[in-house]
Design an enzyme around this catalytic site. Sequence first.
Site, PDB file in Angstrom:
ATOM      1  N   GLU A  96      32.444 123.570  46.992  1.00  0.00           N
ATOM      2  CA  GLU A  96      31.134 124.161  47.267  1.00  0.00           C
ATOM      3  C   GLU A  96      31.236 125.612  46.800  1.00  0.00           C
ATOM      4  OE1 GLU A  96      28.120 125.667  50.779  1.00  0.00           O
ATOM      5  OE2 GLU A  96      30.263 125.973  50.860  1.00  0.00           O
ATOM      6  N   ASP A 133      34.901 124.053  51.474  1.00  0.00           N
ATOM      7  CA  ASP A 133      33.806 124.882  51.971  1.00  0.00           C
ATOM      8  C   ASP A 133      33.939 126.313  51.447  1.00  0.00           C
ATOM      9  OD1 ASP A 133      31.582 125.035  54.028  1.00  0.00           O
ATOM     10  OD2 ASP A 133      32.889 126.599  54.822  1.00  0.00           O
TER      11      ASP A 133
HETATM   12  C1  GLC Z   1      29.133 126.234  53.953  1.00  0.00           C
HETATM   13  C2  GLC Z   1      28.631 125.109  54.809  1.00  0.00           C
HETATM   14  C3  GLC Z   1      27.698 125.666  55.834  1.00  0.00           C
HETATM   15  C4  GLC Z   1      28.440 126.671  56.678  1.00  0.00           C
HETATM   16  C5  GLC Z   1      29.090 127.740  55.818  1.00  0.00           C
HETATM   17  C6  GLC Z   1      30.106 128.511  56.587  1.00  0.00           C
HETATM   18  O1  GLC Z   1      28.129 126.796  53.197  1.00  0.00           O
HETATM   19  O2  GLC Z   1      28.056 124.121  54.007  1.00  0.00           O
HETATM   20  O3  GLC Z   1      27.149 124.660  56.648  1.00  0.00           O
HETATM   21  O4  GLC Z   1      27.570 127.267  57.582  1.00  0.00           O
HETATM   22  O5  GLC Z   1      29.778 127.181  54.733  1.00  0.00           O
HETATM   23  O6  GLC Z   1      31.241 127.722  56.829  1.00  0.00           O
END
Ligand code: GLC
Length: 505
Positions: A250, A189
């Site tokens: 991500e 994440d």
């Molecule tokens: C990422 C997740 C999202 C979350 C953010 C903070 O972007 O996909 O859902 O709110 O991180 O952890």
Amino acid sequence: MLLGNDDWWRDAVVYQVYPRSFADANGDGTGDLQGVRGRLDYLARLGVDAIWLSPFYTSPLADGGYDVADYRDVDPRFGTLADFDALVAEAHGKDIRVIVDLVPNHSSDQHPWFQAGLRDRYIFRDEPNDWESIFGGPAWTRVEDGQWYLHLFAPEQPDLNWDHPEVRAEFRDILRFWLERGVDGFRVDVAHGMVKAAGLPDVGAKDGPQAEMLGDEQVPYFDQDGVHDIYREWRPILDSYPGGRMAVAEAWVSSPERLARYIGPDELHQAFNFEFMMADFHAKSFRTVIEKSLAEAELVGAPTTWVLSNHDKPRHVTRHGSLARARAATLLMLALPGSAYLYNGEELGLPEVLDLPDELRQDPAFLRRGESRDGCRVPIPWTSGPGCGWRDPWLPIPPEWTALSAEVQEDDPGSTLNLYRAALRLRRRHPALGGGTLSWLDSPEDVLAVERHPGLVVVLNTGEGPVPPGVAGEVLLSSGPLAADGSIPPDTAVWIQRSGSVAGD
Ligand code: GLC
């Protein structure tokens, strides 16, 4: 159990489970790990290679679980560690791998470190700088004695201090904890966060929201060089376990070249390629993105990933404007070289729920910025009965979703569920699908025609009128009905097994 190919992730179809919304075994209105376990046969029949579980860890759910209070335990609402172990064992028994979400940029404010006042593990300052939160408002919150702490997301999500050796050691240990339990990988994440520019310099004046996840410019809190040291620490840990343990980032960065820096034999295996998710429903924009993505894959020597929906963006039925378009885009995605990430419910053709009452919305981004991701997180309709198989779900399920339920779609050969099943079945069997290369075939401006080798042609019509398929062969799969003369109607994609040369050659 047939698992065993270390390179499995390179062309895998990974299904994202948002545990809160997927399936509820204990009837409390919140999905749970037993619920996921109960649907493994459904997932096996769908034909996915792996599931990715969004966070199920101990959490106050201030951000749906992306605010972790204990990285080594399961929140009681989602079950227990024993449930998790049983889920992994049973999934593996059905040849489904399990990827878990890792949230290293920030913890919950309920994490024992924050609760115990271990401020050196977080980012505290006497004065805030000008950074803004992704969810809106300042990225700093003041505590009682006048100090401020940084939170790039909600105030309940304090950013961790990755300059602190204990933070680094802790996450190496967390990785091992889940690897020991048999997980096949991690979705990292905010993988471009963690390391901030030295001295936390102001961003300075900017037009528009400063803290967009995907910016044209580098901001001092994202995509800093130092973040790569962390991945170089992690990779040997992943590699020390057998069976091909992987990590997918991500990372919202400003260019394919910068994204490529996260991937490689000494860093992460993959990164989400969100460009495909951002493309308009038009042959030209799909082609631009596909060419760019393949060039990026070339750059890193690893196949790219394709995504149409996830828990952060409006579902692609709604984004592209119709179920027909969503089905067509799906057939395009599943025919592209690399791996595909599906989001729970897209196989049922679920639309975004746009009319949730404001008082029921729970996304912290809605509370702070007025933009809500709740509409893609509405629980999955399983049955055609009242409540679609849920009792008092945490977000209300639209009554008309009974018609979209898995139960109703099960035996309907034309259903979206059966389209996904057929596509995934073919993808597994057909030598041209999965990994490999593609070439572009000549086509009119509104038509995208791609050949996967050997001999599988994908034609997508994004124009206003029907078009001839352009190649001779057997139609293996079509996202919607074809015309009696075999032409492809608008908003439709087909997979054709080529038997001859391009028509008109
Ligand atoms: C990422 C997740 C999202 C979350 C953010 C903070 O972007 O996909 O859902 O709110 O991180 O952890």
